[in-house]
Design a protein around this motif. Sequence first.
Motif, PDB file in Angstrom:
ATOM      1  N   GLY A  39       0.787  -1.228   0.000  1.00  0.00           N
ATOM      2  CA  GLY A  39       0.000   0.000   0.000  1.00  0.00           C
ATOM      3  C   GLY A  39       0.817   1.273   0.000  1.00  0.00           C
ATOM      4  N   SER A  43       3.461  -0.188  -6.731  1.00  0.00           N
ATOM      5  CA  SER A  43       2.832  -0.606  -7.986  1.00  0.00           C
ATOM      6  C   SER A  43       2.289   0.584  -8.757  1.00  0.00           C
ATOM      7  N   THR A  44       1.756   1.550  -8.029  1.00  0.00           N
ATOM      8  CA  THR A  44       1.236   2.747  -8.691  1.00  0.00           C
ATOM      9  C   THR A  44       2.344   3.464  -9.448  1.00  0.00           C
TER      10      THR A  44
HETATM   11  P1  ADP Z   1       1.988  -1.178  -3.198  1.00  0.00           P
HETATM   12  O1  ADP Z   1       2.337  -1.589  -4.580  1.00  0.00           O
HETATM   13  O2  ADP Z   1       3.124  -0.522  -2.472  1.00  0.00           O
HETATM   14  O3  ADP Z   1       1.366  -2.277  -2.400  1.00  0.00           O
HETATM   15  P2  ADP Z   1      -0.107   0.356  -4.486  1.00  0.00           P
HETATM   16  O4  ADP Z   1       0.541   1.306  -5.381  1.00  0.00           O
HETATM   17  O5  ADP Z   1      -0.698  -0.892  -5.051  1.00  0.00           O
HETATM   18  O6  ADP Z   1       0.886  -0.018  -3.290  1.00  0.00           O
HETATM   19  O7  ADP Z   1      -1.279   1.077  -3.698  1.00  0.00           O
HETATM   20  C1  ADP Z   1      -1.134   2.364  -3.092  1.00  0.00           C
HETATM   21  C2  ADP Z   1      -2.496   2.790  -2.545  1.00  0.00           C
HETATM   22  O8  ADP Z   1      -3.375   3.037  -3.640  1.00  0.00           O
HETATM   23  C3  ADP Z   1      -3.170   1.733  -1.711  1.00  0.00           C
HETATM   24  O9  ADP Z   1      -3.875   2.375  -0.675  1.00  0.00           O
HETATM   25  C4  ADP Z   1      -4.122   1.071  -2.669  1.00  0.00           C
HETATM   26  O10 ADP Z   1      -5.223   0.523  -2.014  1.00  0.00           O
HETATM   27  C5  ADP Z   1      -4.518   2.204  -3.584  1.00  0.00           C
HETATM   28  N1  ADP Z   1      -4.822   1.752  -4.955  1.00  0.00           N
HETATM   29  C6  ADP Z   1      -3.938   1.244  -5.845  1.00  0.00           C
HETATM   30  N2  ADP Z   1      -4.535   0.936  -7.007  1.00  0.00           N
HETATM   31  C7  ADP Z   1      -5.852   1.259  -6.850  1.00  0.00           C
HETATM   32  C8  ADP Z   1      -7.013   1.195  -7.695  1.00  0.00           C
HETATM   33  N3  ADP Z   1      -6.945   0.747  -8.941  1.00  0.00           N
HETATM   34  N4  ADP Z   1      -8.178   1.605  -7.176  1.00  0.00           N
HETATM   35  C9  ADP Z   1      -8.264   2.091  -5.926  1.00  0.00           C
HETATM   36  N5  ADP Z   1      -7.214   2.184  -5.083  1.00  0.00           N
HETATM   37  C10 ADP Z   1      -6.038   1.783  -5.530  1.00  0.00           C
END
Ligand code: ADP
Length: 225
Positions: A39, A43-44
Amino acid sequence: SPKLRLVEVSKSYGPVQALRPTSLEVEEGEFLTLLGPSGSGKSTLLQLLAGLVAVDSGQIWIDGALSTRTPPHKRGLGVVFQNYALFPHLTVADNIAFPLEMRRMERAEIDRRVREILEIVQLPQLGDRLPRELSGGQQQRVAFARCAVYAPPIILMDEPLGALDKQLRDQMQGEIRRLHRELGATIIFVTHDQEEAMSMSDRICLMRDGSIEQLAKPSELYFRP
Ligand code: ADP
Ligand code: ADP
């Protein structure tokens, strides 16, 4: 100029600030690992770089050019993501062969390389299967194989080594090192495994709550107790 440059890039999902305004430069041939808890925005950041999701604000530059949302493969980017699908109508072997066929490599050479990489990712028997007949983890190994055979100049990988047994993990790590050291690929790699990050990276980007908390060489990184 840097191979990749983010300038004040941000992304929210509703009220969640997945990535707060973030700037980052990655040099050509660098191996950068994004490390941090679930979180934290890893990934974002990778999906923004891949052009798979649109930025809310800021700019992404690739090879000195402002990036637009063209498909990753058209920008010299190879991606290994859970959710970036293989071609569903092509067999595993044809999926892996695809980028080589696009470059008009000879058939015998394509077949040789596909066999070799299927051995490395330990799926030698599954070349004739369709992606949907494979588990999620096996599909990700096919995506890794497709990326490794054609060795794009920039490779983005989201936890490609998660949940693998030791032998397979070592083999895939070896393949990633080959892409980096021998072929000079610029690699951005996501993991939450600290040891893996320490052993593979030139620099580590430690993420927390949608921000870069630290960006340093492994030997210079400070971990809070
Ligand atoms: P990590 O890869 O470090 O686990 P992410 O980038 O997946 O983190 O997620 C960062 C935050 O954005 C988290 O709170 C996640 O729930 C939220 N998030 C990521 N992708 C989405 C999406 N498609 N819709 C809603 N929330 C998202
Ligand atoms: P177009 O027909 O739009 O010019 P291409 O013929 O280059 O596109 O590719 C067709 C589709 O295959 C694209 O939509 C793209 O998503 C996918 N594709 C092509 N090459 C790759 C690759 N190396 N890795 C992942 N996807 C690819």
